[in-house]
Motif scaffolding. Structure first.
Motif, PDB file in Angstrom:
ATOM      1  N   LYS A  59     -18.922  42.630  38.739  1.00  0.00           N
ATOM      2  CA  LYS A  59     -18.617  43.852  39.475  1.00  0.00           C
ATOM      3  C   LYS A  59     -17.907  43.503  40.770  1.00  0.00           C
ATOM      4  N   SER A  60     -16.911  44.252  41.074  1.00  0.00           N
ATOM      5  CA  SER A  60     -16.298  44.111  42.381  1.00  0.00           C
ATOM      6  C   SER A  60     -17.274  44.672  43.413  1.00  0.00           C
ATOM      7  N   ASN A  61     -17.194  44.141  44.617  1.00  0.00           N
ATOM      8  CA  ASN A  61     -18.194  44.558  45.592  1.00  0.00           C
ATOM      9  C   ASN A  61     -17.877  45.864  46.284  1.00  0.00           C
ATOM     10  N   GLU A  62     -16.608  46.192  46.383  1.00  0.00           N
ATOM     11  CA  GLU A  62     -16.321  47.381  47.167  1.00  0.00           C
ATOM     12  C   GLU A  62     -15.705  48.531  46.363  1.00  0.00           C
ATOM     13  N   SER A  63     -15.572  48.353  45.070  1.00  0.00           N
ATOM     14  CA  SER A  63     -15.061  49.487  44.307  1.00  0.00           C
ATOM     15  C   SER A  63     -15.674  49.480  42.916  1.00  0.00           C
ATOM     16  N   ARG A  64     -15.189  50.341  42.089  1.00  0.00           N
ATOM     17  CA  ARG A  64     -15.734  50.447  40.752  1.00  0.00           C
ATOM     18  C   ARG A  64     -15.008  49.521  39.791  1.00  0.00           C
ATOM     19  N   VAL A  65     -14.096  48.748  40.320  1.00  0.00           N
ATOM     20  CA  VAL A  65     -13.347  47.827  39.468  1.00  0.00           C
ATOM     21  C   VAL A  65     -14.263  46.753  38.891  1.00  0.00           C
ATOM     22  N   ILE A  66     -14.018  46.395  37.630  1.00  0.00           N
ATOM     23  CA  ILE A  66     -14.689  45.253  37.033  1.00  0.00           C
ATOM     24  C   ILE A  66     -13.679  44.113  36.948  1.00  0.00           C
ATOM     25  N   ASP A  67     -14.019  42.998  37.553  1.00  0.00           N
ATOM     26  CA  ASP A  67     -13.111  41.854  37.554  1.00  0.00           C
ATOM     27  C   ASP A  67     -13.419  40.937  36.384  1.00  0.00           C
ATOM     28  N   PHE A  68     -12.470  40.819  35.479  1.00  0.00           N
ATOM     29  CA  PHE A  68     -12.614  39.871  34.379  1.00  0.00           C
ATOM     30  C   PHE A  68     -11.991  38.543  34.791  1.00  0.00           C
ATOM     31  N   THR A  69     -12.647  37.462  34.453  1.00  0.00           N
ATOM     32  CA  THR A  69     -12.024  36.149  34.637  1.00  0.00           C
ATOM     33  C   THR A  69     -10.980  35.995  33.535  1.00  0.00           C
ATOM     34  N   PRO A  70      -9.987  35.116  33.738  1.00  0.00           N
ATOM     35  CA  PRO A  70      -8.979  34.925  32.681  1.00  0.00           C
ATOM     36  C   PRO A  70      -9.624  34.520  31.359  1.00  0.00           C
ATOM     37  N   THR A  71     -10.562  33.580  31.409  1.00  0.00           N
ATOM     38  CA  THR A  71     -11.242  33.195  30.161  1.00  0.00           C
ATOM     39  C   THR A  71     -12.045  34.360  29.597  1.00  0.00           C
ATOM     40  N   GLY A  72     -12.687  35.085  30.476  1.00  0.00           N
ATOM     41  CA  GLY A  72     -13.484  36.221  30.024  1.00  0.00           C
ATOM     42  C   GLY A  72     -12.621  37.256  29.336  1.00  0.00           C
ATOM     43  N   GLU A  73     -11.483  37.526  29.911  1.00  0.00           N
ATOM     44  CA  GLU A  73     -10.610  38.531  29.325  1.00  0.00           C
ATOM     45  C   GLU A  73     -10.099  38.071  27.963  1.00  0.00           C
ATOM     46  N   LYS A  74      -9.790  36.772  27.878  1.00  0.00           N
ATOM     47  CA  LYS A  74      -9.318  36.250  26.598  1.00  0.00           C
ATOM     48  C   LYS A  74     -10.424  36.361  25.543  1.00  0.00           C
ATOM     49  N   ALA A  75     -11.633  35.957  25.941  1.00  0.00           N
ATOM     50  CA  ALA A  75     -12.764  36.043  25.010  1.00  0.00           C
ATOM     51  C   ALA A  75     -12.981  37.490  24.570  1.00  0.00           C
ATOM     52  N   PHE A  76     -12.849  38.404  25.519  1.00  0.00           N
ATOM     53  CA  PHE A  76     -13.020  39.830  25.208  1.00  0.00           C
ATOM     54  C   PHE A  76     -12.053  40.266  24.121  1.00  0.00           C
ATOM     55  N   TYR A  77     -10.789  39.939  24.327  1.00  0.00           N
ATOM     56  CA  TYR A  77      -9.797  40.401  23.362  1.00  0.00           C
ATOM     57  C   TYR A  77      -9.903  39.645  22.046  1.00  0.00           C
ATOM     58  N   ASP A  78     -10.323  38.392  22.110  1.00  0.00           N
ATOM     59  CA  ASP A  78     -10.536  37.657  20.860  1.00  0.00           C
ATOM     60  C   ASP A  78     -11.618  38.341  20.028  1.00  0.00           C
ATOM     61  N   LEU A  79     -12.675  38.750  20.719  1.00  0.00           N
ATOM     62  CA  LEU A  79     -13.805  39.301  19.987  1.00  0.00           C
ATOM     63  C   LEU A  79     -13.616  40.774  19.649  1.00  0.00           C
TER      64      LEU A  79
END
Lengths: 231, 231
Positions: free
Chosen positions: A204-224
């Motif tokens: 979670k981002s600390n000051e907004s509702r944005v969710i920060d994905f790490t590059p590896t995390g984002e890749k894993a997300f789309y892979d799965l």
DNA sequence: CGAATGTTTCGATTAAGATCGAATTATGAA
DNA sequence: TTCATAATTCGATCTTAATCGAAACATTCG
């Protein structure tokens, strides 16, 4: 002419811009202090205090004192549902001058909607689960998880048995106001996001509702979650 | 601080007492004229006109001109859902000074909730259908109609095939603010009430949300919907 | 203890909008 | 056409509540 519950009272509480901003901020699911909410709403601390007193008195927010801070959260799941509902209608009926999504591209891409994933990635997740028939609509038009879907999410690391014991519905659709399409809410939606945090894919981002994905995390997300049904 | 749809705009529209009264009246599902709504809200025709213009502009109500009348209805199913949601919260968070049900006993007994049956009889119907397992909650916590339930309602005279083709969900729970328990909404709830009208069991009252059951109709209702599971 | 920070209370100001009377437009009935 | 009813527009009034400055209160930290 004076029958039934006083919906005007509740609606008026939400209908003030400053209070609406605070409530929108609380949709992040995070407990926020009075000062943070004042900042979020763009008013002074005094004004915010008055608003928060009203929201609390009206049963919209819950307050918890911790040290010299007072933390506020949305009081009840049905409040969350009401706000989601409102967002959908506000989006749909908003004048066309309003852009179709949030200004901030990061917010448009992935943000938290109370406790589940929303934005482009949220919609992608939901539609992928549907395509692969992990989530299906039964005869009565109700959404539920399929046998293969259950296996899939358990494989991903979720405890379905425990989740089913919650009074909260497992699968719920939530209209995504930035995409005008649905994403996944309910216990399953919350659980999936939770697990992504645990796996270190995002935070979670600390000051907004944005969710920060790490590059590896984002890749894993789309892979799965971008796999095709027949893979 | 200024992200997302403008929920304050919509909430403020509902948050005025006069407008809230109008919207509550429209929850009867009936199209009402400007004058009728003025009466309902307890304001003059001029004031009502101004309110209705705002509600229309805001996409909350739809207007249809017929002769020298202008008929208003709620614009969209999600508005209905929002109002139901609001009623539940307003009831729950209302100060205890508020009595637990409507003043009018008839309203408390059977009233229309947009297009389905609410009040004591609505709750009784819902709970009976559940007891007899005509309506069940599946693994994911979603409500649906069972095979026996389908046979039962078709026997009662409903066309389930056609109802399933509607985009609207078949079974939906709706919190009854007078009973603080659920009754049945959705296409099935609407269909059942519709059929009761057809059978001459009951009719809509002309000036309120009360549903008037005939003595025979009420008896038939309880004969059919108060049966025990093992009968 | 005193200083700093977070929160609330009080009081005064101000802006928004709900309300209605009077007049106007639109439609149907006689 | 003339009259009656429905609905809206305009203008003026008035109430409500949002807002903030100043000050008080609470809690933590040094």
């Amino acid at each position: 002419m004076k029958e039934g519950p006083d919906i005007a009272r509740v609606a008026a509480l939400i209908g003030d811009p400053a209070r609406a901003n605070m409530l929108t901020a609380l949709m992040s699911g995070r407990a926020l202090t009075a000062t943070e909410l004042a900042l979020e709403a763009g008013v002074t601390a005094q004004t915010a205090s008055s608003h928060l007193a009203k929201l609390h008195e009206g049963g919209i927010v819950a307050a918890r004192k911790q040290g010299r801070h007072r933390y506020f959260t949305l009081d009840n799941p049905d409040i969350v549902e009401l706000l989601e509902n409102l967002m959908g209608i506000a989006q749909r009926t908003g004048h066309n001058r309003v852009r179709t999504g949030p200004k901030d591209p990061a917010l448009r891409k992935a943000r938290i909607c109370y406790d589940h994933l929303a934005g482009e990635m949220g919609v992608a997740l939901f539609e992928n689960l549907q395509q692969r028939q992990f989530i299906v609509f039964d005869d009565s038009g109700e959404m539920r998880i399929s046998k293969q879907g259950a296996a899939f999410v358990q494989d991903f690391g979720l405890d379905l048995v425990q989740m089913r014991q919650m009074r909260r519905p497992l699968c719920r659709e939530c209209l995504d106001w930035s995409m005008r399409r649905s994403h996944l809410a309910g216990a399953l939606g919350a659980g999936l996001l939770q697990r992504m945090f645990e796996l270190g894919w995002a935070r979670k981002s600390n000051e907004s509702r944005v969710i920060d994905f790490t590059p590896t995390g984002e890749k894993a997300f789309y892979d799965l979650f971008a796999a095709l049904p027949n893979n």
